[in-house]
Design a protein around this motif. Structure first.
Motif, PDB file in Angstrom:
ATOM      1  N   ASP A 257      -1.229   6.638  23.480  1.00  0.00           N
ATOM      2  CA  ASP A 257      -1.987   7.188  24.596  1.00  0.00           C
ATOM      3  C   ASP A 257      -2.554   8.529  24.134  1.00  0.00           C
ATOM      4  O   ASP A 257      -2.519   8.828  22.948  1.00  0.00           O
ATOM      5  CB  ASP A 257      -1.137   7.307  25.872  1.00  0.00           C
ATOM      6  N   ASN A 258      -3.067   9.333  25.049  1.00  0.00           N
ATOM      7  CA  ASN A 258      -3.724  10.575  24.634  1.00  0.00           C
ATOM      8  C   ASN A 258      -2.743  11.681  24.240  1.00  0.00           C
ATOM      9  O   ASN A 258      -3.165  12.733  23.771  1.00  0.00           O
ATOM     10  CB  ASN A 258      -4.689  11.079  25.704  1.00  0.00           C
ATOM     11  N   GLU A 259      -1.421  11.433  24.375  1.00  0.00           N
ATOM     12  CA  GLU A 259      -0.426  12.435  24.002  1.00  0.00           C
ATOM     13  C   GLU A 259       0.526  11.982  22.902  1.00  0.00           C
ATOM     14  O   GLU A 259       1.221  12.814  22.321  1.00  0.00           O
ATOM     15  CB  GLU A 259       0.400  12.841  25.224  1.00  0.00           C
ATOM     16  N   GLU A 260       0.582  10.668  22.617  1.00  0.00           N
ATOM     17  CA  GLU A 260       1.549  10.187  21.620  1.00  0.00           C
ATOM     18  C   GLU A 260       1.117   8.859  21.007  1.00  0.00           C
ATOM     19  O   GLU A 260       0.607   7.991  21.701  1.00  0.00           O
ATOM     20  CB  GLU A 260       2.918  10.037  22.278  1.00  0.00           C
ATOM     21  N   PHE A 261       1.329   8.742  19.699  1.00  0.00           N
ATOM     22  CA  PHE A 261       1.103   7.500  18.966  1.00  0.00           C
ATOM     23  C   PHE A 261       2.422   7.093  18.326  1.00  0.00           C
ATOM     24  O   PHE A 261       3.149   7.943  17.807  1.00  0.00           O
ATOM     25  CB  PHE A 261       0.075   7.690  17.848  1.00  0.00           C
ATOM     26  N   LEU A 262       2.725   5.800  18.326  1.00  0.00           N
ATOM     27  CA  LEU A 262       3.873   5.259  17.605  1.00  0.00           C
ATOM     28  C   LEU A 262       3.339   4.222  16.634  1.00  0.00           C
ATOM     29  O   LEU A 262       2.779   3.202  17.048  1.00  0.00           O
ATOM     30  CB  LEU A 262       4.894   4.637  18.551  1.00  0.00           C
ATOM     31  N   LEU A 263       3.477   4.496  15.332  1.00  0.00           N
ATOM     32  CA  LEU A 263       2.942   3.625  14.293  1.00  0.00           C
ATOM     33  C   LEU A 263       4.072   3.108  13.416  1.00  0.00           C
ATOM     34  O   LEU A 263       4.992   3.856  13.078  1.00  0.00           O
ATOM     35  CB  LEU A 263       1.962   4.397  13.402  1.00  0.00           C
ATOM     36  N   GLU A 264       3.983   1.843  13.033  1.00  0.00           N
ATOM     37  CA  GLU A 264       4.892   1.314  12.021  1.00  0.00           C
ATOM     38  C   GLU A 264       4.173   1.418  10.684  1.00  0.00           C
ATOM     39  O   GLU A 264       3.090   0.864  10.509  1.00  0.00           O
ATOM     40  CB  GLU A 264       5.259  -0.137  12.302  1.00  0.00           C
ATOM     41  N   THR A 265       4.752   2.174   9.756  1.00  0.00           N
ATOM     42  CA  THR A 265       4.144   2.358   8.445  1.00  0.00           C
ATOM     43  C   THR A 265       5.031   1.701   7.386  1.00  0.00           C
ATOM     44  O   THR A 265       6.134   1.235   7.689  1.00  0.00           O
ATOM     45  CB  THR A 265       3.987   3.855   8.095  1.00  0.00           C
ATOM     46  N   THR A 266       4.562   1.703   6.163  1.00  0.00           N
ATOM     47  CA  THR A 266       5.348   1.130   5.069  1.00  0.00           C
ATOM     48  C   THR A 266       6.594   1.964   4.776  1.00  0.00           C
ATOM     49  O   THR A 266       7.505   1.487   4.110  1.00  0.00           O
ATOM     50  CB  THR A 266       4.502   1.020   3.787  1.00  0.00           C
ATOM     51  N   MET A 267       6.652   3.194   5.299  1.00  0.00           N
ATOM     52  CA  MET A 267       7.800   4.077   5.083  1.00  0.00           C
ATOM     53  C   MET A 267       8.639   4.270   6.348  1.00  0.00           C
ATOM     54  O   MET A 267       9.475   5.147   6.409  1.00  0.00           O
ATOM     55  CB  MET A 267       7.321   5.439   4.575  1.00  0.00           C
ATOM     56  N   GLY A 268       8.409   3.473   7.374  1.00  0.00           N
ATOM     57  CA  GLY A 268       9.169   3.571   8.620  1.00  0.00           C
ATOM     58  C   GLY A 268       8.268   3.911   9.794  1.00  0.00           C
ATOM     59  O   GLY A 268       7.054   4.017   9.662  1.00  0.00           O
TER      60      GLY A 268
ATOM     61  N   LEU B 231      -5.822  17.367  19.062  1.00  0.00           N
ATOM     62  CA  LEU B 231      -4.930  18.437  18.622  1.00  0.00           C
ATOM     63  C   LEU B 231      -3.548  17.864  18.328  1.00  0.00           C
ATOM     64  O   LEU B 231      -2.854  17.399  19.224  1.00  0.00           O
ATOM     65  CB  LEU B 231      -4.823  19.531  19.683  1.00  0.00           C
ATOM     66  N   VAL B 232      -3.150  17.887  17.058  1.00  0.00           N
ATOM     67  CA  VAL B 232      -1.850  17.370  16.644  1.00  0.00           C
ATOM     68  C   VAL B 232      -0.832  18.502  16.739  1.00  0.00           C
ATOM     69  O   VAL B 232      -1.000  19.554  16.119  1.00  0.00           O
ATOM     70  CB  VAL B 232      -1.903  16.809  15.206  1.00  0.00           C
ATOM     71  N   THR B 233       0.222  18.294  17.540  1.00  0.00           N
ATOM     72  CA  THR B 233       1.254  19.320  17.698  1.00  0.00           C
ATOM     73  C   THR B 233       2.505  19.004  16.889  1.00  0.00           C
ATOM     74  O   THR B 233       3.239  19.917  16.531  1.00  0.00           O
ATOM     75  CB  THR B 233       1.632  19.500  19.178  1.00  0.00           C
ATOM     76  N   ALA B 234       2.744  17.717  16.589  1.00  0.00           N
ATOM     77  CA  ALA B 234       3.934  17.353  15.811  1.00  0.00           C
ATOM     78  C   ALA B 234       3.812  15.921  15.326  1.00  0.00           C
ATOM     79  O   ALA B 234       3.128  15.099  15.938  1.00  0.00           O
ATOM     80  CB  ALA B 234       5.189  17.489  16.666  1.00  0.00           C
ATOM     81  N   PHE B 235       4.473  15.652  14.203  1.00  0.00           N
ATOM     82  CA  PHE B 235       4.664  14.270  13.788  1.00  0.00           C
ATOM     83  C   PHE B 235       5.984  14.180  13.046  1.00  0.00           C
ATOM     84  O   PHE B 235       6.399  15.115  12.379  1.00  0.00           O
ATOM     85  CB  PHE B 235       3.492  13.693  12.981  1.00  0.00           C
ATOM     86  N   SER B 236       6.670  13.046  13.240  1.00  0.00           N
ATOM     87  CA  SER B 236       7.974  12.867  12.608  1.00  0.00           C
ATOM     88  C   SER B 236       8.255  11.381  12.439  1.00  0.00           C
ATOM     89  O   SER B 236       7.680  10.539  13.123  1.00  0.00           O
ATOM     90  CB  SER B 236       9.074  13.526  13.435  1.00  0.00           C
ATOM     91  N   TYR B 237       9.166  11.104  11.519  1.00  0.00           N
ATOM     92  CA  TYR B 237       9.601   9.737  11.281  1.00  0.00           C
ATOM     93  C   TYR B 237      10.870   9.483  12.074  1.00  0.00           C
ATOM     94  O   TYR B 237      11.730  10.361  12.190  1.00  0.00           O
ATOM     95  CB  TYR B 237       9.863   9.513   9.793  1.00  0.00           C
ATOM     96  N   MET B 238      10.982   8.284  12.611  1.00  0.00           N
ATOM     97  CA  MET B 238      12.182   7.900  13.339  1.00  0.00           C
ATOM     98  C   MET B 238      13.244   7.475  12.336  1.00  0.00           C
ATOM     99  O   MET B 238      12.926   6.939  11.275  1.00  0.00           O
ATOM    100  CB  MET B 238      11.880   6.761  14.303  1.00  0.00           C
TER     101      MET B 238
ATOM    102  N   TYR C 210       0.823  -1.202   0.000  1.00  0.00           N
ATOM    103  CA  TYR C 210       0.000   0.000   0.000  1.00  0.00           C
ATOM    104  C   TYR C 210       0.856   1.250   0.000  1.00  0.00           C
ATOM    105  O   TYR C 210       1.954   1.287   0.551  1.00  0.00           O
ATOM    106  CB  TYR C 210      -0.913   0.050   1.227  1.00  0.00           C
ATOM    107  N   ASN C 211       0.321   2.310  -0.587  1.00  0.00           N
ATOM    108  CA  ASN C 211       0.963   3.611  -0.526  1.00  0.00           C
ATOM    109  C   ASN C 211       0.777   4.189   0.867  1.00  0.00           C
ATOM    110  O   ASN C 211      -0.205   3.904   1.551  1.00  0.00           O
ATOM    111  CB  ASN C 211       0.356   4.562  -1.551  1.00  0.00           C
ATOM    112  N   HIS C 212       1.718   5.008   1.257  1.00  0.00           N
ATOM    113  CA  HIS C 212       1.654   5.648   2.570  1.00  0.00           C
ATOM    114  C   HIS C 212       1.333   7.120   2.368  1.00  0.00           C
ATOM    115  O   HIS C 212       1.956   7.796   1.549  1.00  0.00           O
ATOM    116  CB  HIS C 212       2.994   5.483   3.286  1.00  0.00           C
ATOM    117  N   SER C 213       0.355   7.612   3.104  1.00  0.00           N
ATOM    118  CA  SER C 213       0.039   9.035   3.045  1.00  0.00           C
ATOM    119  C   SER C 213      -0.478   9.498   4.398  1.00  0.00           C
ATOM    120  O   SER C 213      -0.955   8.708   5.214  1.00  0.00           O
ATOM    121  CB  SER C 213      -1.003   9.329   1.967  1.00  0.00           C
ATOM    122  N   ILE C 214      -0.363  10.818   4.607  1.00  0.00           N
ATOM    123  CA  ILE C 214      -0.861  11.446   5.829  1.00  0.00           C
ATOM    124  C   ILE C 214      -1.723  12.634   5.405  1.00  0.00           C
ATOM    125  O   ILE C 214      -1.278  13.468   4.627  1.00  0.00           O
ATOM    126  CB  ILE C 214       0.292  11.955   6.718  1.00  0.00           C
TER     127      ILE C 214
END
Length: 98
Positions: free
Chosen positions: A35-46, A72-79, A11-15
């Motif tokens: 939790d209510n302050e942070e999500f950690l997801l494994e996606t097809t792009m990392g 309310l989303v304050t930030a998102f980044s790839y590891m 699958y393609n990855h998009s946000i």
């Protein structure tokens, strides 16, 4: 017949972020932690880290790899890749404790 991992991996990855309140992510392989302050997801792009306030998992579609989050989303980044991350961590510690 293809396995679930092979199907999601193709699958393609998009946000899609709407008004910093609604987040739709495609290409999700696995939710590692949340939790209510942070999500950690494994996606097809990392690995993707999402930070915010009052975050809630609204929809999880494991067949198509789609996740919907509200709050309310304050930030998102790839590891960084694990190999690069381990190398950088080692070099930082080496510099600090010489």
């Amino acid at each position: 017949m293809e396995t679930r991992e092979a199907i999601i991996g193709s699958y393609n990855h998009s946000i899609t972020l709407t008004e910093r309140k609604n987040l739709l992510i495609t290409g999700v392989k696995k939710i590692e932690n949340f939790d209510n302050e942070e999500f950690l997801l494994e996606t097809t792009m990392g690995y993707l880290v999402i930070k915010g306030e009052g975050l809630e998992l609204i929809k999880l579609d494991t067949v198509s790899g789609n996740v919907s989050i509200k709050g309310l989303v304050t930030a998102f980044s790839y590891m960084a890749d694990e190999k690069k991350k381990n190398k950088e961590t080692t070099s930082v510690f080496n510099r600090l404790f010489k």
